[in-house]
Scaffold this motif. Structure first.
Motif, PDB file in Angstrom:
ATOM      1  N   TYR A 134      29.115  43.808  42.233  1.00  0.00           N
ATOM      2  CA  TYR A 134      30.697  44.410  42.952  1.00  0.00           C
ATOM      3  C   TYR A 134      30.980  45.919  42.377  1.00  0.00           C
ATOM      4  O   TYR A 134      30.393  46.308  41.683  1.00  0.00           O
ATOM      5  N   GLN A 135      32.294  46.214  42.907  1.00  0.00           N
ATOM      6  CA  GLN A 135      32.787  47.528  42.428  1.00  0.00           C
ATOM      7  C   GLN A 135      33.031  47.284  41.139  1.00  0.00           C
ATOM      8  O   GLN A 135      34.643  47.356  41.033  1.00  0.00           O
ATOM      9  N   ALA A 136      32.638  47.181  40.200  1.00  0.00           N
ATOM     10  CA  ALA A 136      33.210  47.226  38.781  1.00  0.00           C
ATOM     11  C   ALA A 136      32.171  47.655  37.789  1.00  0.00           C
ATOM     12  O   ALA A 136      30.933  47.491  37.915  1.00  0.00           O
ATOM     13  N   THR A 137      32.413  48.367  37.017  1.00  0.00           N
ATOM     14  CA  THR A 137      31.308  49.130  36.003  1.00  0.00           C
ATOM     15  C   THR A 137      30.547  47.751  35.274  1.00  0.00           C
ATOM     16  O   THR A 137      31.018  46.837  34.801  1.00  0.00           O
ATOM     17  N   GLY A 138      29.263  47.840  35.275  1.00  0.00           N
ATOM     18  CA  GLY A 138      28.286  46.898  34.805  1.00  0.00           C
ATOM     19  C   GLY A 138      28.153  46.911  33.500  1.00  0.00           C
ATOM     20  O   GLY A 138      28.736  47.723  32.625  1.00  0.00           O
ATOM     21  N   THR A 139      27.173  46.148  32.969  1.00  0.00           N
ATOM     22  CA  THR A 139      26.778  46.144  31.561  1.00  0.00           C
ATOM     23  C   THR A 139      26.115  47.245  31.182  1.00  0.00           C
ATOM     24  O   THR A 139      26.001  47.626  29.855  1.00  0.00           O
ATOM     25  N   HIS A 140      25.200  48.099  32.300  1.00  0.00           N
ATOM     26  CA  HIS A 140      24.525  49.072  32.037  1.00  0.00           C
ATOM     27  C   HIS A 140      24.739  50.230  32.889  1.00  0.00           C
ATOM     28  O   HIS A 140      25.468  50.038  33.903  1.00  0.00           O
ATOM     29  N   THR A 213      40.473  38.798  38.175  1.00  0.00           N
ATOM     30  CA  THR A 213      41.462  38.917  36.953  1.00  0.00           C
ATOM     31  C   THR A 213      41.692  37.773  36.351  1.00  0.00           C
ATOM     32  O   THR A 213      41.824  37.824  35.147  1.00  0.00           O
ATOM     33  N   GLU A 214      41.239  36.585  36.855  1.00  0.00           N
ATOM     34  CA  GLU A 214      41.383  35.481  36.015  1.00  0.00           C
ATOM     35  C   GLU A 214      40.714  35.337  34.835  1.00  0.00           C
ATOM     36  O   GLU A 214      40.644  34.852  33.660  1.00  0.00           O
ATOM     37  N   ALA A 215      39.265  35.625  35.259  1.00  0.00           N
ATOM     38  CA  ALA A 215      38.223  35.595  34.361  1.00  0.00           C
ATOM     39  C   ALA A 215      38.544  36.694  33.133  1.00  0.00           C
ATOM     40  O   ALA A 215      38.622  36.358  31.924  1.00  0.00           O
ATOM     41  N   TYR A 216      39.032  37.771  33.602  1.00  0.00           N
ATOM     42  CA  TYR A 216      39.463  39.085  32.561  1.00  0.00           C
ATOM     43  C   TYR A 216      40.767  38.336  31.815  1.00  0.00           C
ATOM     44  O   TYR A 216      40.735  38.762  30.386  1.00  0.00           O
ATOM     45  N   TYR A 217      41.643  37.548  32.307  1.00  0.00           N
ATOM     46  CA  TYR A 217      42.692  37.255  31.637  1.00  0.00           C
ATOM     47  C   TYR A 217      42.514  36.358  30.453  1.00  0.00           C
ATOM     48  O   TYR A 217      42.937  36.286  29.537  1.00  0.00           O
ATOM     49  N   HIS A 218      41.438  35.307  30.594  1.00  0.00           N
ATOM     50  CA  HIS A 218      41.004  34.406  29.648  1.00  0.00           C
ATOM     51  C   HIS A 218      39.931  35.244  28.748  1.00  0.00           C
ATOM     52  O   HIS A 218      39.515  34.358  27.794  1.00  0.00           O
ATOM     53  N   GLY A 219      39.673  36.342  28.951  1.00  0.00           N
ATOM     54  CA  GLY A 219      38.844  36.903  27.817  1.00  0.00           C
ATOM     55  C   GLY A 219      37.260  37.206  28.062  1.00  0.00           C
ATOM     56  O   GLY A 219      36.687  37.541  27.179  1.00  0.00           O
ATOM     57  N   ALA A 220      37.045  36.853  29.254  1.00  0.00           N
ATOM     58  CA  ALA A 220      35.454  36.723  29.794  1.00  0.00           C
ATOM     59  C   ALA A 220      34.979  38.061  29.591  1.00  0.00           C
ATOM     60  O   ALA A 220      35.718  39.201  29.677  1.00  0.00           O
ATOM     61  N   ALA A 221      33.683  38.185  29.188  1.00  0.00           N
ATOM     62  CA  ALA A 221      33.302  39.614  28.990  1.00  0.00           C
ATOM     63  C   ALA A 221      32.432  40.060  30.542  1.00  0.00           C
ATOM     64  O   ALA A 221      32.317  41.228  30.603  1.00  0.00           O
ATOM     65  N   ASP A 259      39.216  48.478  37.676  1.00  0.00           N
ATOM     66  CA  ASP A 259      37.663  48.028  36.998  1.00  0.00           C
ATOM     67  C   ASP A 259      38.011  47.535  35.558  1.00  0.00           C
ATOM     68  O   ASP A 259      38.380  48.243  34.674  1.00  0.00           O
ATOM     69  N   LEU A 260      37.842  46.240  35.623  1.00  0.00           N
ATOM     70  CA  LEU A 260      38.386  45.813  34.282  1.00  0.00           C
ATOM     71  C   LEU A 260      36.915  45.243  33.619  1.00  0.00           C
ATOM     72  O   LEU A 260      36.840  45.468  32.288  1.00  0.00           O
ATOM     73  N   THR A 294      23.412  46.577  36.413  1.00  0.00           N
ATOM     74  CA  THR A 294      23.599  48.112  36.527  1.00  0.00           C
ATOM     75  C   THR A 294      24.505  48.853  37.772  1.00  0.00           C
ATOM     76  O   THR A 294      24.136  48.597  38.720  1.00  0.00           O
ATOM     77  N   CYS A 295      25.622  49.268  37.080  1.00  0.00           N
ATOM     78  CA  CYS A 295      26.689  49.842  37.809  1.00  0.00           C
ATOM     79  C   CYS A 295      27.458  50.553  37.392  1.00  0.00           C
ATOM     80  O   CYS A 295      27.882  50.506  36.247  1.00  0.00           O
ATOM     81  N   GLU A 296      27.898  51.764  38.085  1.00  0.00           N
ATOM     82  CA  GLU A 296      28.912  52.734  37.595  1.00  0.00           C
ATOM     83  C   GLU A 296      29.945  52.985  38.412  1.00  0.00           C
ATOM     84  O   GLU A 296      29.730  53.064  39.809  1.00  0.00           O
ATOM     85  N   VAL A 297      31.242  53.080  38.087  1.00  0.00           N
ATOM     86  CA  VAL A 297      32.477  53.353  38.798  1.00  0.00           C
ATOM     87  C   VAL A 297      32.921  54.573  38.154  1.00  0.00           C
ATOM     88  O   VAL A 297      33.394  54.721  37.057  1.00  0.00           O
ATOM     89  N   THR A 298      32.998  55.350  38.957  1.00  0.00           N
ATOM     90  CA  THR A 298      33.320  56.808  38.628  1.00  0.00           C
ATOM     91  C   THR A 298      34.561  57.282  39.306  1.00  0.00           C
ATOM     92  O   THR A 298      34.719  57.583  40.588  1.00  0.00           O
TER      93      THR A 298
END
Length: 776
Positions: A134-140, A213-221, A259-260, A294-298
């Protein structure tokens, strides 16, 4: 093309809200009997039809969809401002020049860029290569470097959103199954610094934003989603129903959020493998996870809209725009490679048939339609937004029509076509259809016109809100061709934004027809010197939108309804006179054409049309600026109705609570109505944390990102989270329910929303008066 989530069980409540201000105008069209018209446009359109080159259109479609130089070869995505999109802009510029378009340019526009690359996730012995982002910076990053693991600092409690970097490693993670990712499903589950696996149904339940956002709120990576069907509805339904364990379909949409954390999607079949392993080990958590997303948001990247021109002969200072978008998910054959192929094929047919337009005709391939603005609810159609608001502001007030395409060549069993227009264009488009200027029709039951103004899910929205009357094809979503795999009998649910948006459902016959049909429509509009916009449908909608409004006004404010009604009548009269003047000018031109007039006479008539068009377009723009709003980014209505629909919901829910008849068991029950509050933001408060709810309101209310077409187009959504939670607690709690606290909260919200309604009614009263004055 972007489409909104809707909730089937809430459809009845939504229909009640929308019925008062949705107006459709339909007329059956030609059935291919041929034309004997002596219309000024007839000979040109016949020549254009003869010049249609469908093979060229198909070649362009396939090149855009599958050429490895023009796509991210791992997913065949073409994201905003990505290397693939930039390369494609060069290809399109060369293509435009090759068909004879002039002044070909690549207009640089500022968008948020999105680029993808090779991705996978391994869970123990389970290897999953079909992981898309999705449109979010990835792990790489796309250069292969790993990003650090960042999570929300959960020590901040309920509201904090500060990120912290952990010592985690993407090659040694854990994955946790949290069901559908609601707040309740996180209770007692440790997900901090881990990957969460979430089932989503963005068609029926929630957009990806809330699980994200719920995943982020609970501290998921990171979060990995997969599609599931609900009662036979959903996205990515190709071969899904009763077949989840074997369904390889992956659907991806935009994230209307900042981008979380990394966010990706896998197929139901691959998700089933992970879940089966968890069940075998009697756990919701598995270790030994290696992920590369692999994903980059700029932010503030550069994309390119590609523009080509057929120069007009009359120096009118006006233009017609014919367009589609070229960014895409997966192969994207129909969304939207066929649209760009159709637009350039119309230009080729015009040029090959030696058509000489009066007005400039621009072919535009827009970038960044699928996504292009991070942290915004209105995050799509950004390439077109930048084009009309930054690069070509002179097109505002001088563009007599935008004809835009979305998914225009889907093979289906539909026997009736449909054209969607701005309110004022319904009559002119119907007149074109009824002139029967083509030799045959693709649709045996003809073509209808729907002038409901709802252009929010394509590049049309950027132009329409800036005063450009627009036209778009309605795609043939239903009745897939016999023999094709379909779980839902809908191309849209089955194939949209999946790898199955491929050439197997490309229709050569429909493409050929649309080149002639929409090319002919452009020539028809171009040939008539005066723009025949009919304000009748808009006036009828305005009148209907006032139903029930008076009940929210004070005694001193009741006169606003009378004033509004008088102004609508004045606009109606002025609009009818303007249309009659336009028709008279066009009749004069037609007569001169049929009587072999001298060259000077038609030019003089055209000049009269141009002057009339200035006031017509100015009035259209005033109504867009001062009167029109939208709910859910795709349903146009008066601004005051964006407040009134929420007030209606407040009134109904408060009434139910006061009577003690709070219900949850039908399409029009109390909870279904409560869910519609604030354009369905109320529904998010049912199942997600206040953090996720607040993030949604921040995006919907444009509190951070204002540079979009949705800014200022609806009443501000009020924070009703506590009230909604209180209703649920009382309804499902023990003992007698006491709704007094919730009633007080919603009554306070109702007062605030009423203030917005009154403000908008006053603005609209003045706006309608101004539009009538312009026409007079």
């Amino acid at each position: 093309m972007k489409k909104p989530m809707f909730k089937k069980c809430l459809a009845s409540a939504s229909a009640v809200v929308m019925a008062a201000f949705t107006l459709s105008f339909s007329m059956f069209a030609f059935t291919g009997c041929g034309s004997s018209s002596t219309s000024a446009a007839a000979d040109d359109i016949a020549a254009l039809e003869a010049a249609v080159d469908e093979e060229f259109a198909q070649e362009v479609t396939e090149t855009l969809a599958y050429d490895e130089d023009l796509n991210d070869t791992d997913t065949y995505f073409r994201g905003a401002a990505s290397a693939a999109e930039v390369a494609t802009s060069d290809y399109l510029a060369d293509l435009f020049e090759s068909v004879g378009l002039t002044e070909v340019t690549k207009d640089a526009v500022t968008v948020d860029g999105w680029e993808t690359g090779e991705s996978y996730i391994n869970v123990g012995d389970i290897e999953i290569e079909d992981l898309v982002s999705y449109q979010a910076t990835g792990t790489h990053n796309v250069d292969g470097t790993a990003n650090p693991v960042k999570i929300r600092d959960t020590s901040q409690g309920e509201t904090g959103d500060k990120e912290i970097t952990t010592d985690g490693d993407w090659s040694d993670m854990e994955i946790v199954n949290v069901g559908t990712g609601t707040a309740e499903e996180y209770e007692g589950v440790d997900v901090e610094g881990k990957i969460v696996l979430v089932a989503v149904n963005q068609y029926m339940e929630n957009w990806i934003d809330q699980p994200y956002t719920e995943a982020y709120y609970h501290g998921a990576a990171a979060i990995i989603s997969y599609q599931y069907d609900e009662d036979g509805y959903g996205y990515g339904m190709y071969d899904l129903i009763d077949n989840a364990e074997d369904c390889d379909t992956i659907n991806v949409q935009d994230i209307c959020e900042a981008d979380l954390i990394p966010c990706g999607s896998i197929s139901p079949a691959d998700a089933s493998k992970i879940i089966a392993q968890m069940e075998e080990e009697d756990t919701d958590t598995l270790g030994d996870v290696d992920i590369q997303l692999t994903c980059e948001v700029t932010l503030d990247a550069t994309a390119y809209n590609v523009i080509g021109k057929i120069e007009g002969s009359e120096n009118t200072g006006q233009q017609i725009i014919i367009s589609g978008h070229y960014d895409k998910y997966h192969g994207g054959v129909n969304d939207d490679c066929t649209a760009v192929a159709l637009a350039v094929s119309i230009a080729k047919a015009m040029i090959d048939s030696d058509y000489q337009p009066k007005n400039d005709i621009y072919i535009v391939a827009h970038a960044a339609e699928e996504w292009g603005r991070s942290g915004a609810a209105d995050d799509w159609a950004i390439g077109s937004w930048e084009e009309i608001t930054e690069r070509h502001t002179e097109w505002q007030g001088t563009t007599i029509a935008m004809i835009n395409f979305e998914m225009p060549a889907i093979e289906s069993g539909q026997t009736e076509g449909d054209v969607q227009t701005s309110y004022e264009f319904g009559t002119a488009v119907t007149d074109y259809i009824n002139e029967d200027l083509l030799s045959s029709s693709y649709y045996k039951d003809g073509v209808t016109v729907t002038n409901d103004h709802n252009m929010g899910m394509s590049d049309c929205v950027s132009y329409q809100v800036n005063g450009v009357p627009t036209i778009i094809n309605s795609p043939d979503f239903d009745e897939p061709v016999e023999g094709e795999v379909s779980s839902s009998d809908s191309w849209f649910m089955d194939r949209y934004h999946t790898v199955y948006d491929d050439m197997s459902t490309y229709s050569s016959d429909l493409m050929a027809y649309n080149i002639a049909f929409y090319g002919g429509m452009a020539e028809y509009i171009d040939t008539n010197p005066a723009l025949e916009l009919d304000f009748t449908a808009r006036c009828e909608m305005l009148t209907e939108s006032l139903e029930g409004t008076a009940s929210y006004l004070s005694d001193d404010e009741q006169e606003l309804i009378d004033e509004y009604t008088e102004n609508i009548e004045a606009l109606q009269a002025a609009g009818e006179a303007q249309l009659e003047n336009a028709q008279a000018i066009n009749d004069e031109y037609e007569e001169a054409y049929n009587n072999d007039a001298t060259a000077e006479e038609p030019s003089e008539i055209t000049a009269k049309g141009v002057e009339l068009n200035k006031t017509t377009l100015e009035a259209f723009r005033v109504l867009e600026d001062e009167v029109m709003g939208m709910i859910g980014s795709d349903t146009y209505m008066t601004l005051h109705t964006t407040a009134q629909s929420t007030l209606d919901a407040y009134s109904s829910v408060i009434s139910d609570m006061e009577s003690g008849e709070v219900t949850d068991d039908s399409d029009d029950c109390t909870l279904a109505t409560m869910a519609t509050i604030g354009g369905y933001t109320g529904y998010t408060a049912f199942s997600y944390s206040e953090y996720s709810y607040d993030r949604l309101l921040e995006a919907v209310n444009c509190d951070v990102v204002t540079d979009t077409w949705g800014y200022g187009k609806s009443a501000r959504v009020i924070d009703d989270y506590d009230a909604i939670q209180e209703v649920l607690a009382q309804l499902y709690g023990e003992g007698d329910a006491d709704y007094s606290s919730a009633i007080a909260q919603l009554e306070e919200s109702s007062e605030t929303m009423t203030e917005q309604l009154v403000k908008y009614v006053k603005q609209e009263v003045a706006g309608v008066a101004e539009a009538a004055s312009v026409l007079n």
